[in-house]
Design a protein around this motif. Sequence first.
Motif, short mmCIF file in Angstrom:
data_model
loop_
_atom_site.label_atom_id
_atom_site.label_comp_id
_atom_site.label_asym_id
_atom_site.label_seq_id
_atom_site.Cartn_x
_atom_site.Cartn_y
_atom_site.Cartn_z
N GLU A 367 0.82 -1.21 0.00
CA GLU A 367 0.00 0.00 0.00
C GLU A 367 0.85 1.26 0.00
O GLU A 367 0.44 2.31 -0.51
CB GLU A 367 -0.93 0.01 1.22
CG GLU A 367 -2.03 -1.03 1.16
CD GLU A 367 -2.97 -0.93 2.35
OE1 GLU A 367 -2.70 -0.08 3.24
OE2 GLU A 367 -3.96 -1.67 2.39
N THR A 368 2.04 1.16 0.57
CA THR A 368 2.94 2.31 0.59
C THR A 368 3.35 2.69 -0.82
O THR A 368 3.30 3.87 -1.21
CB THR A 368 4.20 1.99 1.43
OG1 THR A 368 3.80 1.66 2.76
CG2 THR A 368 5.15 3.17 1.46
N MET A 369 3.75 1.71 -1.62
CA MET A 369 4.19 2.00 -2.98
C MET A 369 3.02 2.34 -3.89
O MET A 369 3.14 3.17 -4.79
CB MET A 369 4.98 0.82 -3.55
CG MET A 369 6.38 0.67 -2.98
SD MET A 369 7.44 2.12 -3.30
CE MET A 369 7.11 3.16 -1.88
N GLU A 370 1.89 1.72 -3.66
CA GLU A 370 0.71 2.04 -4.47
C GLU A 370 0.24 3.48 -4.23
O GLU A 370 -0.45 4.05 -5.07
CB GLU A 370 -0.42 1.05 -4.14
CG GLU A 370 -0.14 -0.36 -4.64
CD GLU A 370 -1.09 -1.39 -4.06
OE1 GLU A 370 -1.05 -2.55 -4.51
OE2 GLU A 370 -1.85 -1.04 -3.14
N SER A 371 0.64 4.05 -3.11
CA SER A 371 0.24 5.41 -2.78
C SER A 371 1.01 6.46 -3.55
O SER A 371 0.59 7.62 -3.62
CB SER A 371 0.43 5.67 -1.27
OG SER A 371 -0.36 4.80 -0.50
N GLN A 404 0.48 -9.05 -7.06
CA GLN A 404 -0.07 -8.34 -5.91
C GLN A 404 -0.51 -6.92 -6.27
O GLN A 404 -0.50 -6.03 -5.44
CB GLN A 404 0.98 -8.27 -4.79
CG GLN A 404 1.43 -9.65 -4.31
CD GLN A 404 2.51 -9.55 -3.26
OE1 GLN A 404 2.25 -9.26 -2.10
NE2 GLN A 404 3.74 -9.79 -3.65
N MET A 405 -0.93 -6.71 -7.49
CA MET A 405 -1.34 -5.39 -7.95
C MET A 405 -2.72 -5.03 -7.41
O MET A 405 -3.57 -5.90 -7.20
CB MET A 405 -1.35 -5.37 -9.48
CG MET A 405 -1.74 -4.03 -10.09
SD MET A 405 -1.71 -4.07 -11.90
CE MET A 405 0.05 -4.08 -12.22
N ASP A 406 -2.93 -3.73 -7.17
CA ASP A 406 -4.23 -3.24 -6.75
C ASP A 406 -5.31 -3.71 -7.73
O ASP A 406 -5.12 -3.62 -8.96
CB ASP A 406 -4.19 -1.70 -6.73
CG ASP A 406 -5.52 -1.08 -6.38
OD1 ASP A 406 -5.76 -0.82 -5.21
OD2 ASP A 406 -6.32 -0.85 -7.33
N PRO A 407 -6.45 -4.23 -7.24
CA PRO A 407 -7.48 -4.79 -8.14
C PRO A 407 -7.96 -3.81 -9.20
O PRO A 407 -8.17 -4.19 -10.36
CB PRO A 407 -8.61 -5.17 -7.17
CG PRO A 407 -7.92 -5.40 -5.87
CD PRO A 407 -6.79 -4.42 -5.82
N ASN A 408 -8.16 -2.54 -8.82
CA ASN A 408 -8.63 -1.55 -9.80
C ASN A 408 -7.59 -1.32 -10.89
O ASN A 408 -7.92 -1.19 -12.08
CB ASN A 408 -8.95 -0.23 -9.11
CG ASN A 408 -10.17 -0.32 -8.22
OD1 ASN A 408 -11.04 -1.17 -8.43
ND2 ASN A 408 -10.25 0.55 -7.24
N VAL A 409 -6.34 -1.26 -10.48
CA VAL A 409 -5.26 -1.09 -11.45
C VAL A 409 -5.17 -2.31 -12.34
O VAL A 409 -4.94 -2.21 -13.56
CB VAL A 409 -3.92 -0.81 -10.75
CG1 VAL A 409 -2.78 -0.73 -11.76
CG2 VAL A 409 -3.99 0.49 -9.95
N GLN A 410 -5.34 -3.47 -11.75
CA GLN A 410 -5.29 -4.71 -12.53
C GLN A 410 -6.38 -4.73 -13.60
O GLN A 410 -6.12 -5.13 -14.75
CB GLN A 410 -5.46 -5.91 -11.58
CG GLN A 410 -5.02 -7.23 -12.20
CD GLN A 410 -4.86 -8.31 -11.14
OE1 GLN A 410 -5.42 -8.21 -10.05
NE2 GLN A 410 -4.11 -9.34 -11.46
#
Length: 706
Positions: A367-371, A404-410
Amino acid sequence: MAKFVLAQAGSEATRPTFWKIGHFGEAIFYYLAAVAVAIFAFGVYDRFSTYAEGSESWFDRLDNLSSRIVSATKIVFSNQKQFDRDLYAGLMHAFVFWGFLTLFIGTTILMIDMDIWTKLLGQESFFDGAFYLSYSLVMDAMGLLFVVGIGMAIYRRYWVREGRLWGKHTSTEDDLFVWTLFLLGVGGYVTEGVRILGTSATRDVSFETVSFVGWFVYDVLAVAGVTPEMAAAAYPVIWWSHALLALAFVAAIPYAKPFHMISSFANVVTRDEKAGKRLPGVPDDASPEEIGHGSIEDFTWKELLDHDACTKCGRCSSVCPAKASGRPLDPRDVILDLKQYREDLEAGRTEEKDIIADGGASVINSETMESCMSCMACMDACPVEIEHVEQFTQMNRRLTESGQMDPNVQDTMMNVFQNGNTFGEPQRKRPDWADELDFEIPDAREESVEYLWYVGDYPSFDERNRLVARSLATILEESGVDYGILYDDEQADGNDVRRVGEEGLYEMLVEDNAEAIQNCDYDKIVCTDPHSYNTFKNEYPEFEECSWTEDDVFHYTQVVEDLFRDLGLTGSELDYTVTYHDPCHLGRYNDEYEAPREIVKATGCELDEMPRNRDDSFCCGGGGGGLWMDFEEDPKPSEERLREALNDTDAGSRVEKFVVACPMCMTMYEDGRKTGGYEDDIEIVDVSELLVEAIGEKERVEVAAD
């Protein structure tokens, strides 16, 4: 004054360096100095041997070394990065830097005289007369500057308690560093004052007034009742205390925070001018397990140097829009977490673990990097040229490869893979935005054009941004230039696809777009979206599929700035009070700040700047895949920026329009206008829309006149 003192002092204008220390004490000092230097040298060697284990070739960062050193010297010696955004910190660091450097040079000169010129070469000491007086004056003046700078640092850290100086990694080491420097600076003057008082019983010390700070200490001691005999008795203890602290500091430099004095300069020398705006590729023979950073061995030597160069100043944290909006990202903590993990691993204090993962015991949480919004504010603010975005992207690549990518991004990535755009719409619908125009847009696949216009995903499919595409088409048509588009052969540019870690998909987009473009006959590529502009300009040319160079790519505002003067605007068509938001990928990434402003001013609008403008601009929150994710933010970056526009500009609530030059910014701010409750307060418009309105007003006035 100096001439008078020199005339009175003659050759007596000097000082005994080892006064009251004796030959045995002198020998002990030289022995301890040799030990300190040896410990220092081994520590520096050990540090740099660690960098040698990094995954990148040294030569990739050492080309044109002489020019790199000259450029780095200018940056470091001018303290220009420290002055950015913070005058107080700039002055403080300049005082400390120049004071410390002068004291170091002065100590080196003294060593040359004592150990080389006199002892080794058998010459008469040059440390007397005019040289000594000049030396003493400069050393006292710059030493005072050093003490003042350290005092400013102590005041800000402990009295004001500046927020960005305190954080997860603040430690006793930071306290020891600043107080050791303070004691070294003050201790030098105390030692000098005691020496002047102690020697005053046996010789005329009036020439020592040139050492004005030391003489002040002498006066204070004398007024306090300290006799020359008392000073002479205390001097050895004071001298040894100061000498041992100085030697301990030298020995500790490679092992603690002072190492940044070396690593920071090395980091500036080896910086990549295009870091962040041009991301590193993935080797052709890399297996899925080798893509991205999954272990500490995957980091390049420059990235390891980045970790050691960090001074914990918190400038990156203070400008990070993700941190400001409550997302779980602090750029400083990420860099220092990685450094601490490496040091703990080397020392056996921790077991090896994943660098990044979705929860669990990894070093960095997903979540840190996805931010991260990939806005590069952290890199722009960093005074030691740490390249955060490249490391963050490498960790995102590891998340992508490990599923492990964010579902929306996926879902968005699947849209791109299947349909060539982030909306998941059929490619045949890409040019539908042009259906409502009363003229036909030329097809660059069928005729030669001067400007090949890459429209982009959001202007093609998003209803609000389709208005922007039509406005730009109107401007190009009115200007009479040769232009054309790719119609349904155009695909997503991939800029943010790459920044969320989908390197394979990005390379596929590069190949497809490059093939479509190279089948056209054109002179220049013009992009609606700064994100497209950045990747077409800085990244696509790195691939062999592309035939164009960075000089062939333009953002539409750069092209329109040259065209709108031919439209006959008088500069009085519109009378709105507006403010302009600098898009990250146009401004910080590519240093284009003036073209959009020139167009806005040409329409007759009054442009009122927000406090954070140009390279200090605050990200809308849409970059780095943020547009495709759902975050629980309060406030959203877009809401915070609109509040700034309405309350912190000189015009304040009189600002009628919030002007953007990026489709993603348009989307984020339209959303922020609704969620922040600003719908009745301000309107979001694109630069092109403002110009089209001005053109329409000009034509209306002309018709009325006829």
